[in-house]
Design an enzyme around this catalytic site. Structure first.
Site, PDB file in Angstrom:
ATOM      1  N   HIS A 311       0.853  -1.180   0.000  1.00  0.00           N
ATOM      2  CA  HIS A 311       0.000   0.000   0.000  1.00  0.00           C
ATOM      3  C   HIS A 311       0.888   1.229   0.000  1.00  0.00           C
ATOM      4  O   HIS A 311       1.943   1.223   0.625  1.00  0.00           O
ATOM      5  CB  HIS A 311      -0.903   0.015   1.244  1.00  0.00           C
ATOM      6  N   ASP A 368      -8.002  -5.226   0.056  1.00  0.00           N
ATOM      7  CA  ASP A 368      -8.513  -6.077  -1.017  1.00  0.00           C
ATOM      8  C   ASP A 368      -8.187  -7.555  -0.837  1.00  0.00           C
ATOM      9  O   ASP A 368      -8.677  -8.388  -1.600  1.00  0.00           O
ATOM     10  CB  ASP A 368      -7.942  -5.602  -2.369  1.00  0.00           C
TER      11      ASP A 368
END
Ligand code: ACO
Length: 433
Positions: A311, A368
């Site tokens: 991320h 996700d």
């Protein structure tokens, strides 16, 4: 509230010293204000992927990726995910505070009123092939919604008009998603019901048929509630920045959000939830050889990435992933479902977290990684996962667009560049005119 500049930093350019103000946020984050940099010095900054650039001041979401903190309007995500509903969270994000009972009831009622799409719009679905990706359809449909509200398509909508567009978008995004699913399986569209709440209504439109009502499973509603809440906002990510950028040209909210949907679709952003499940299926078919895929992801000559890991801002475990992982386990247990992909995901995560390459780069599972396991248990097809993310992110996009619109500091988004092309040269005519 943001503190007034209390300190300056000094920048020496070509031997001359310039003072740049420091802006401090409420959580003591610091930024160097370079608003006058080019005017004063002739220089611009270059920041690939905007990793060091604050594009706005915002009071909506705070996150600290180093420690794994996420708060909506100051409230920790863990408390919201545990206790709130998606509608209440949407209200909180858009209007800044939790609603009163009356405000929530009115907000909820407005969704019932605006849930169905115009009969003419239903015909649009006939034009798409069954293979059409739901995100393409969703983006086109959302921008088309504006065609039904010409009176709202203006540079300066009133507060009441923005409220109306917000409800339109929140209410209809799930109807459009459900309709695109029905279209993809070649079944007649099922419209919303007035007696159902936000998530049950979505599941009804997805899974009821013209002759048989879908039996709502409360555990599924509950899990979906959590997943949508966790996706509701995430400050200046790729799609939200896109919504703000498009809106900064005074483009309307339908158009801005439609652009956000396209940005979200990318596999490095919201499209990753679909990619995760497809990646796990490939690994499973390949005999569950996790190490082979970890090695592939580590190979600098191979563009392959482990989807659902890493991320831009989290250099610690994504707090949303932590909650979703637990939710996925709980849901499967309650429903008595055994999903081998969940076991594979857990094994992959364990191996990744022990691996030097991922440890050094601080790559952890992101939001996700486990969301797809929940969607699968509910019966939502893999291709629709990014569209589920879009339903969840809608309040965040609206809140950011509204904040941008209401700020007196907003200017049209227009970055600079460093030109690296050819120097001036003459056109060579071919006499073809
Ligand atoms: N698998 C393998 N290596 C990775 C991964 C991954 N998933 N993610 C990052 N890396 C490596 C990069 O190769 C790079 O290595 P290097 O320093 O040796 O060159 C290093 O980690 C830093 O990666 P960047 O790409 O520079 O990080 P950036 O902040 O630009 O990208 C992103 C963040 C796009 C999320 C990235 O981690 C990624 O591609 N992840 C997989 C896709 C994904 O899951 N996206 C969803 C993100 S959550 C969301 O948007 C909702």
């Amino acid at each position: 509230m943001v503190d007034t500049p209390a300190e300056n930093v000094k920048l020496i350019v070509d031997g001359k010293t310039f003072e740049l103000p420091v802006i401090t946020g409420t959580e003591k984050e610091k930024a160097i204000d370079i608003s006058n940099l080019r005017k004063d010095t002739g220089y611009i900054t270059l920041d690939n992927g905007y990793a060091n650039t604050g594009s706005c001041k915002s009071a909506i979401t705070f996150l600290d990726g180093e420690v794994g903190i996420l708060r909506y309007r100051g409230i920790p995500i863990e408390q919201i995910a545990e206790n709130s509903t998606f509608l209440e969270t949407s209200y909180l994000l858009i209007y800044g505070d939790l609603p009163t009972k009356t405000q929530l009831t009115n907000f909820s009622k407005s969704f019932t009123k605006h849930a169905a799409i115009h009969k003419d719009m239903e015909k649009f679905f006939e034009g798409y092939p069954a293979t059409g990706h739901p995100m393409g359809i969703l983006s086109a449909m959302v921008v088309s919604l504006g065609a039904y509200y010409p009176e709202l398509i203006k540079p300066e909508p009133s507060k009441e008009e923005i409220d109306l567009i917000a409800v339109e978008l929140l209410a209809k995004v799930r109807t459009i998603c459900a309709h695109s699913y029905k279209k993809s399986i070649g079944k007649p569209l099922v419209g919303p019901r007035d007696d159902l709440q936000y998530i049950p209504n979505f599941l009804h439109m997805m899974f009821s048929t013209k002759t048989k009502d879908y039996k709502i499973v409360p555990e599924m509603v509950d899990a979906l509630q959590t997943v949508l809440i966790l996706h509701a906002d995430h400050e200046q990510n790729c799609s939200t920045s896109t919504v703000r950028m498009v809106g900064s040209s005074w483009a309307n909210l339908f158009a801005s959000v439609s652009a956000g949907i396209c940005a979200l679709w990318g596999p490095l952003h919201g499209g990753a939830n679909q990619e995760v499940i497809e990646m796990l299926e490939v690994i499973q078919k390949d005999g569950g050889n996790i190490q082979k895929y970890i090695n592939k992801a580590k190979d600098s000559n191979d563009n392959y990435r482990l989807m659902g890991f890493g991320h831009r801002v989290y250099k610690n475990y994504d707090p949303r992933a932590k909650i979703i992982k637990k939710r996925a386990h709980d849901l499967l247990k309650k429903l008595g479902i055994k999903d081998p992909l969940l076991d594979l995901a857990v094994t992959l995560e364990d191996a990744v977290l022990k691996d030097d390459y991922f440890q050094q780069r601080k790559l952890y599972p992101n939001v996700d990684f486990y969301s797809g396991i929940i969607y699968r248990a509910i019966g939502i097809p893999t291709k629709m996962f990014p569209a589920m993310f879009a339903i969840g992110r809608m309040p965040g996009w609206i809140a950011n667009w509204k904040e941008m619109k209401e700020s007196s500091e907003t200017r049209i988004g227009r970055p600079r560049q460093i030109y690296t092309g050819r120097l001036t040269r003459d056109y060579v005519p071919m006499n073809n005119r």
